[in-house]
Design an enzyme around this catalytic site. Structure first.
Site, PDB file in Angstrom:
ATOM      1  N   HIS A   1      11.436   3.245 -17.554  1.00  0.00           N
ATOM      2  CA  HIS A   1      12.734   2.954 -16.000  1.00  0.00           C
ATOM      3  C   HIS A   1      13.965   4.015 -16.760  1.00  0.00           C
ATOM      4  O   HIS A   1      14.911   3.110 -17.450  1.00  0.00           O
ATOM      5  CB  HIS A   1      12.643   1.649 -16.455  1.00  0.00           C
ATOM      6  N   ASN A   2      14.370   4.916 -16.051  1.00  0.00           N
ATOM      7  CA  ASN A   2      15.382   6.442 -15.638  1.00  0.00           C
ATOM      8  C   ASN A   2      15.213   6.161 -14.731  1.00  0.00           C
ATOM      9  O   ASN A   2      14.889   5.779 -14.021  1.00  0.00           O
ATOM     10  CB  ASN A   2      14.748   7.142 -17.347  1.00  0.00           C
ATOM     11  N   PHE A   3      16.424   6.825 -14.470  1.00  0.00           N
ATOM     12  CA  PHE A   3      16.872   8.198 -13.680  1.00  0.00           C
ATOM     13  C   PHE A   3      16.354   8.659 -12.794  1.00  0.00           C
ATOM     14  O   PHE A   3      15.404   8.919 -11.111  1.00  0.00           O
ATOM     15  CB  PHE A   3      17.969   8.641 -13.526  1.00  0.00           C
TER      16      PHE A   3
ATOM     17  N   HIS B   1      12.113   7.940 -12.662  1.00  0.00           N
ATOM     18  CA  HIS B   1      11.905   6.742 -11.967  1.00  0.00           C
ATOM     19  C   HIS B   1      12.262   6.742 -11.290  1.00  0.00           C
ATOM     20  O   HIS B   1      11.602   6.389  -9.907  1.00  0.00           O
ATOM     21  CB  HIS B   1      11.428   5.723 -12.898  1.00  0.00           C
TER      22      HIS B   1
ATOM     23  N   ASP C   1       7.305   1.737  -5.920  1.00  0.00           N
ATOM     24  CA  ASP C   1       7.170   1.502  -7.315  1.00  0.00           C
ATOM     25  C   ASP C   1       6.314   2.048  -8.275  1.00  0.00           C
ATOM     26  O   ASP C   1       6.633   1.932  -9.542  1.00  0.00           O
ATOM     27  CB  ASP C   1       8.099   0.049  -7.176  1.00  0.00           C
TER      28      ASP C   1
ATOM     29  N   TYR D   1       5.655  -0.082 -24.106  1.00  0.00           N
ATOM     30  CA  TYR D   1       5.620  -1.211 -23.999  1.00  0.00           C
ATOM     31  C   TYR D   1       5.299  -1.391 -25.403  1.00  0.00           C
ATOM     32  O   TYR D   1       5.107  -2.589 -25.855  1.00  0.00           O
ATOM     33  CB  TYR D   1       4.003  -1.304 -22.959  1.00  0.00           C
TER      34      TYR D   1
ATOM     35  N   ALA E   1      -5.826   0.971 -19.952  1.00  0.00           N
ATOM     36  CA  ALA E   1      -4.562   0.463 -19.641  1.00  0.00           C
ATOM     37  C   ALA E   1      -4.187   1.063 -17.711  1.00  0.00           C
ATOM     38  O   ALA E   1      -4.044  -0.271 -17.128  1.00  0.00           O
ATOM     39  CB  ALA E   1      -3.125   0.454 -19.565  1.00  0.00           C
ATOM     40  N   GLN E   2      -5.252   2.299 -17.499  1.00  0.00           N
ATOM     41  CA  GLN E   2      -4.704   2.406 -16.064  1.00  0.00           C
ATOM     42  C   GLN E   2      -6.264   1.491 -15.127  1.00  0.00           C
ATOM     43  O   GLN E   2      -5.827   1.620 -14.086  1.00  0.00           O
ATOM     44  CB  GLN E   2      -4.592   3.608 -16.034  1.00  0.00           C
TER      45      GLN E   2
END
EC number: 3.1.4.-
Length: 582
Positions: free
Chosen positions: A316-318, A320, A466, A488, A516-517
C-alpha cells in the site's frame, strides 16, 4: 517563528556627531538611563553627562523607549547641559552656578549627613544635581537610603532663600525610598516567578522525552498504529515539502500516452516523478483541469502532496495508488465512460482513485480493530482505514496551495466531497458482498440517468481498479503478489507477538502464493468483473480473460506444489520404513 510581535523589534535613531551620521540601536525595553548612556557613548560625551536630545528644528526630544525614530535625513543631536557632569565613580564635577560658591559650600556640608547606601554619592555629587537641575534631582534620589537625622542637619546651614526648597526635598526622599523598595520587591518577585517558569518548562521537556522514549521502546504498543498524519498537527504534513520548481517536467511520448489507456501498462518501469507526470497528464487529457478551472500549478502541488502522504509500505504505497488510478483511466477509455457519465463523475472517479489509500499504515482493518488502535477508536471500528484515507485526502485539499477544487462553487464541492467519500469507503473489502449484490440487482436494467445506479456503478468501478493487479500481464502482476504477502506476513508476525488472532491467508507458515491467489481470483475477482462485463461487454477480452488465465496459472502452480509435497512426504516415509527394517 512568523508570529512574533513587533513590540520586540529594536528601535533605531540616527545622530549628528561632529558632522557624521551615527546609528544607535536599542531595545524598546531599555530604561531611559540606559538610553542616555548609549547616546553619550555614541556622541563621544562622558557617559554620565546630563544631556538633552534635539531635532534639526531645535525641538527637544524625550529620551525614553517611546521616543520617535528618525531617518538619516532628519538627524538628532545630543547636547550636553550646562549643569553638573557625573564623573567616574558617580561623582559630579563642580561648576559655577547662580547662587555662587557660598551655596555650593552650604550644600557640600549639608550633604554629609546623607547616608547613601546604593550609589555611594559624595557631597559634590548632591551639590551638582541640586544646584544644576533641581527637577532632575528626584530621579537621582530614587535609590537613596537616608538617615533619620537627615532633614534637620540638611536644613540648619542653608540660607533662608533655599530652606523651603531643601525642606520639600528632605521629605520627598523618604517617599522615593519607599517607592524604590516596593519596585525592587516587585522585580525580585518577577525574577523568582520567571525562574520557576524555566524550571517547569525544563521539567515538561524531560517528561515528554521520557514518554517518547518509552513509546519507542514499546514499539508503539497496541493502541499506536502510528499514522504519518496526526490530527493535532494542524495540517503540517499536508503541505508538500518540495515546491513545484523542483518537480521535473516529462514530455510523454505518443507510445506512452497510448499505453496509459490500457490495462497492460507496466507500472514497474516508472519512478515517482514520472508517475506524477502521468497522473497530471490524465487530468488534462480527461478535461478535468478545464472543467473544474484548476490552476495547473495547484494540480502539481496537490499531486506532490498526495505522493508524500503515501507511506513506503511493501504494497500500500504510492505505486499502488498510481496502479489504481491508471486502471481507472484505462477503464474510462475502454468503457467509453466519457459518453455515459459527466465530467464531474470523471473527476470524482479519478480523485477517489488517487486518494483511496492515503497514509495507509500497512496493517488492515482487522488488525486496527483487534488491537484497538487510535484509528479504530476514532472511527468506532467502522472502516477505520478508509475513513482515515478520506480524512487525510480532504485535509490536503483544505490547504489553499493544494486545493484543486478551489474554483468550484461551494454547493458543487459539497457534492464532489460526498461522492469521493462514498467511493473511498466502498474500497473496504468487508462491504464487498453488499456492494456487488446491489450492483447485480441493477445491472440488467441499468439506467445511466438514475443517480443511484450511477453511484453504484462508480463504487464497483473503484473496487475493480483497487484489486485489478491480476488483470495485468503475469510479469507485471506477480511481483504485486510478493509485495502483498510481505505486508501480510509483517502483520501476522505482529499479531502473533501481541497475542491477537491471525488470519490463515496471512500466516507465513500456512499460506503459499498459489493458495493465496486461487480463491481470491475465483470467488472475488472473476464474479465482480463478469458482472461489470454485462454492462460493458468490451472488457471481456482485455480484463476478464486475463483473470481466467491467471486462475489457471495458479492452479497449475498449486498442482506442482502439491505433487512436490506428496513426493517429499513419500520419500520421508520410505526413509523412515527403511530405518525400521534395519
Amino acid at each position: 517563528m512568523g508570529s512574533g510581535s513587533s513590540s520586540y523589534a529594536p528601535k533605531t535613531v540616527y545622530l549628528d556627531v561632529d558632522g557624521k551620521i551615527q546609528k544607535v540601536v536599542f531595545s524598546r525595553h531599555c530604561s531611559p538611563c540606559d538610553i542616555k548612556e548609549l547616546l553619550c557613548s555614541s556622541s563621544n560625551i562622558p557617559r554620565n553627562t546630563a544631556i538633552m536630545l534635539v531635532d534639526q528644528e531645535g525641538a527637544i526630544v524625550s529620551i525614553d523607549p517611546t521616543m520617535p525614530t528618525n531617518s538619516q535625513s532628519s538627524l538628532y543631536k545630543v547636547v550636553p547641559l550646562s549643569g553638573g557632569q557625573l564623573g567616574e565613580g558617580g561623582h559630579v564635577s563642580e561648576r559655577t552656578v547662580s547662587g555662587g560658591r557660598a551655596v555650593q559650600q552650604v550644600i557640600r556640608s549639608s550633604a554629609k549627613s546623607l547616608s547613601v547606601k546604593h550609589w555611594n554619592l559624595q557631597p559634590t555629587t548632591l551639590q551638582g544635581i541640586i544646584t544644576t537641575n533641581p527637577s532632575r534631582a528626584q530621579g537621582c534620589f530614587s535609590s537613596l537610603s537616608v538617615s533619620e537625622s537627615a532633614p534637620n542637619s540638611f536644613l540648619n546651614p542653608i540660607p533662608a532663600q533655599l530652606k523651603r526648597f531643601s525642606f520639600l526635598w528632605a521629605f520627598r526622599i523618604n517617599e522615593l525610598k519607599t517607592e524604590v523598595t516596593n519596585r525592587l520587591a516587585m522585580l525580585e518577585k518577577r525574577v523568582e516567578l520567571e525562574g520557576l517558569k524555566v524550571v517547569e518548562i525544563e521539567k515538561c521537556k524531560n517528561d515528554l522525552k521520557k514518554l517518547r522514549d518509552e513509546m519507542t521502546s514499546r514499539g508503539g504498543g497496541r493502541v499506536n498504529c502510528p499514522c504519518k498524519y496526526n490530527f493535532s498537527d494542524d495540517g503540517k504534513k499536508m503541505t508538500p515539502r518540495r515546491d513545484v520548481p523542483s518537480y521535473p517536467k516529462y514530455t510523454l511520448s505518443q507510445e506512452t500516452i497510448e499505453a496509459l489507456k490500457k490495462p497492460t501498462f507496466d507500472v514497474w518501469h516508472w519512478e515517482h516523478n514520472e508517475m506524477l507526470s502521468c497522473l497530471e497528464y490524465m487530468y488534462h487529457d480527461l478535461g478535468l483541469v478545464k472543467e473544474f478551472n484548476m490552476n495547473p500549478i495547484t494540480l502539481k502541488r496537490w499531486l506532490i502532496s498526495i505522493q508524500e502522504n503515501y507511506r513506503n509500505n511493501p504494497f500500500h504505497n504510492f505505486r499502488h495508488c498510481f496502479c489504481v488510478s491508471q486502471m481507472m483511466y484505462g477503464m474510462i477509455h475502454l468503457c467509453n465512460l466519457q459518453e455515459k457519465l459527466t465530467l464531474t463523475d470523471m473527476g470524482i472517479l479519478m480523485t477517489a482513485a488517487v486518494c483511496h489509500d492515503l497514509d495507509h499504515p500497512g496493517y488492515n482493518n482487522t488488525y486496527q480493530i483487534n488491537a484497538r488502535t487510535e484509528l479504530a477508536v476514532r472511527y468506532n471500528d467502522i472502516s477505520p482505514l478508509e475513513n482515515h484515507h478520506c480524512a487525510v485526502a480532504f485535509q490536503i485539499l483544505s490547504q489553499p496551495e493544494c486545493n484543486i477544487f478551489a474554483n468550484v462553487e461551494p454547493e458543487v464541492f459539497k457534492q464532489i466531497r460526498q461522492a469521493i467519500i462514498t467511493l473511498i469507503l466502498a474500497t473496504d473489502m468487508a462491504r464487498h458482498g453488499e456492494i456487488l449484490d446491489s450492483f447485480k440487482q441493477k445491472v440488467d436494467n441499468f439506467d445511466f440517468t438514475n443517480e443511484e445506479h450511477v453511484t453504484c456503478l462508480k463504487m464497483v468501478l473503484i473496487k475493480c481498479c483497487d484489486i485489478s493487479n491480476e488483470v495485468r500481464p503475469t510479469e507485471v502482476a506477480e511481483p504485486w503478489v510478493d509485495c502483498l504477502l510481505e505486508e501480510y506476513f509483517m502483520q501476522s508476525d505482529r499479531e502473533k507477538s501481541e497475542g491477537l488472532p491471525v488470519a490463515p491467508f496471512m500466516d507465513r507458515d500456512k499460506v503459499t502464493k498459489p493458495t493465496a491467489q486461487i480463491g481470491f481470483i475465483k470467488f472475488v475477482l472473476i464474479p465482480m468483473f463478469e458482472t461489470v462485463m454485462k454492462l460493458f461487454p468490451q472488457i471481456e477480452e482485455i480484463m476478464v480473460q486475463p483473470l481466467r488465465d491467471s486462475r489457471d496459472h495458479y492452479e497449475e502452480l498449486k498442482q506442482i506444489d502439491d505433487a512436490m509435497t506428496e513426493a517429499q512426504k513419500k520419500k520421508t516415509e520410505n526413509m523412515s520404513l527403511g530405518g525400521k527394517k534395519k
